[in-house]
Every structure is written in structure tokens, then in C-alpha cells.
Design a protein around this motif. Structure first.
Motif, PDB file in Angstrom:
ATOM      1  N   LEU A   1      12.160   0.274  -6.093  1.00 57.38           N
ATOM      2  CA  LEU A   1      10.805   0.665  -5.690  1.00 57.38           C
ATOM      3  C   LEU A   1      10.833   2.021  -4.977  1.00 57.38           C
ATOM      4  O   LEU A   1      10.027   2.905  -5.273  1.00 57.38           O
ATOM      5  CB  LEU A   1      10.186  -0.394  -4.783  1.00 57.38           C
TER       6      LEU A   1
ATOM      7  N   GLU B   1       1.053   4.869  -6.663  1.00 56.83           N
ATOM      8  CA  GLU B   1       1.418   3.480  -6.463  1.00 56.83           C
ATOM      9  C   GLU B   1       2.076   2.955  -7.728  1.00 56.83           C
ATOM     10  O   GLU B   1       1.591   3.214  -8.829  1.00 56.83           O
ATOM     11  CB  GLU B   1       0.152   2.684  -6.140  1.00 56.83           C
ATOM     12  N   ASP B   2       3.160   2.229  -7.553  1.00 57.37           N
ATOM     13  CA  ASP B   2       3.818   1.588  -8.685  1.00 57.37           C
ATOM     14  C   ASP B   2       3.268   0.168  -8.787  1.00 57.37           C
ATOM     15  O   ASP B   2       3.577  -0.680  -7.956  1.00 57.37           O
ATOM     16  CB  ASP B   2       5.335   1.574  -8.497  1.00 57.37           C
ATOM     17  N   LYS B   3       2.442  -0.062  -9.765  1.00 56.15           N
ATOM     18  CA  LYS B   3       1.776  -1.358  -9.921  1.00 56.15           C
ATOM     19  C   LYS B   3       2.755  -2.481 -10.288  1.00 56.15           C
ATOM     20  O   LYS B   3       2.476  -3.638 -10.071  1.00 56.15           O
ATOM     21  CB  LYS B   3       0.693  -1.256 -10.986  1.00 56.15           C
ATOM     22  N   LYS B   4       3.924  -2.121 -10.853  1.00 54.56           N
ATOM     23  CA  LYS B   4       4.884  -3.143 -11.291  1.00 54.56           C
ATOM     24  C   LYS B   4       5.694  -3.713 -10.130  1.00 54.56           C
ATOM     25  O   LYS B   4       6.280  -4.774 -10.248  1.00 54.56           O
ATOM     26  CB  LYS B   4       5.818  -2.569 -12.354  1.00 54.56           C
ATOM     27  N   LYS B   5       5.773  -3.006  -9.023  1.00 51.32           N
ATOM     28  CA  LYS B   5       6.503  -3.420  -7.823  1.00 51.32           C
ATOM     29  C   LYS B   5       7.918  -3.930  -8.126  1.00 51.32           C
ATOM     30  O   LYS B   5       8.224  -5.098  -7.974  1.00 51.32           O
ATOM     31  CB  LYS B   5       5.726  -4.511  -7.070  1.00 51.32           C
TER      32      LYS B   5
ATOM     33  N   GLU C   1       8.904   5.216  -6.292  1.00 47.62           N
ATOM     34  CA  GLU C   1       7.914   5.903  -5.455  1.00 47.62           C
ATOM     35  C   GLU C   1       8.277   7.375  -5.300  1.00 47.62           C
ATOM     36  O   GLU C   1       7.401   8.243  -5.334  1.00 47.62           O
ATOM     37  CB  GLU C   1       7.821   5.230  -4.078  1.00 47.62           C
TER      38      GLU C   1
END
Length: 152
Positions: free
Chosen positions: A47, A37-41, A51
Motif C-alpha cells: 500500500l 487513493e488506492d481503492k484496492k487497498k 500510494e
């Protein structure tokens, strides 16, 4: 043969997690789950790229990658089992399945994939796809062993 599922996002629904764990635990060895998961979005185009990198970084060296993709090949359960059996018989040690995020897989993941698999024309919630893959892997294992779980 080790089997791993790499999935974008964290499953927070206890009932979905329990169902996944039920089928993952029936497999020998157990189906491993890696959640990325990319917490920074970042914004959507970035994205999907980010991912994709997280998925690619999580794949063990030398693994055979099966990417879940709407443009992939649809297989019935016996054909899926036969393909798993061929990989197993050919000495594949790590079989990795991956599920992208809401916007699908980055092209780099598709290009890295050894096989693109579609679960059909229907759209499934990403968290349920985890359960579907775990169950189909269990079904494939039973088909290959002659167990009556899969009835023709």
C-alpha cells in the motif's frame, strides 16, 4: 506560482473540508488539492509503495516537491515564508506539497522531494495536516506581502 497539495485519501468530514477551503481560497492563485487513493487497498508494505506511485504520478513535470515527513526540517512561520519567497524569486512555477498515508511516505517520494518538511514532533491527523499546510501557505503569503495577519 501555482501551489498544489497532493494528499493520500479522500476527506469526508465537511467541517475539515470547509476549513481547508477557507484557507485555500485565500491564496492567489487558490491552493489546488489532488486526492489520491488506492481503492484496492493492498497489504501495508504494498500500500505504501502504491500510494507513493500515485503521488509521484500526480506531480506536474518540473515541479518543486515538498514532502511532509516526520524526519524533515522544522521551520517557524517566518523561515517557511522565506523559503517560499526564495522558490518564488528563483522562478519556480509549480510548488507541490504532499502528504502520505497512515504509514508515511514511500522512499521514492522522499528521494524525489526537493525538501522534507516536518510540522514538529507531534502526530497530526492527516486530514488536519491539509488545513495546517493551507493556513501556513496563507500565512507565508501575508508575511511576504507585509500584511499584518502574522504578528511577531
Amino acid at each position: 506560482m501555482r501551489r498544489t497539495l497532493i494528499a493520500v485519501g479522500k476527506c469526508r468530514d465537511a467541517s475539515v473540508k470547509a476549513l481547508f477551503d477557507e484557507y485555500a481560497g485565500r491564496l492567489s492563485p487558490r491552493l489546488a488539492l489532488i486526492e489520491v487513493e488506492d481503492k484496492k487497498k493492498p497489504p501495508p508494505p504494498d500500500l505504501k509503495l502504491r500510494e507513493g506511485r500515485l503521488i509521484l504520478d500526480a506531480i506536474p513535470t518540473g515541479a518543486t516537491l515538498i514532502a511532509l515527513d516526520e524526519k524533515g526540517k522544522s521551520l517557524d512561520s517566518p523561515a517557511f515564508a522565506a523559503r517560499i519567497g526564495k522558490w518564488q524569486d528563483s522562478g519556480v512555477q509549480d510548488l507541490v506539497f504532499c502528504i502520505g498515508g497512515a504509514d508515511g511516505l514511500d522512499d521514492a517520494v522522499r528521494q524525489r522531494a526537493d525538501f522534507l518538511l516536518s510540522l514538529g514532533a507531534l502526530t497530526w491527523p492527516h486530514m488536519l495536516v491539509r488545513v495546517l499546510i493551507a493556513e501556513q501557505l496563507y500565512r507565508a503569503e501575508t508575511i511576504l506581502s507585509g500584511h499584518p495577519y502574522h504578528r511577531v
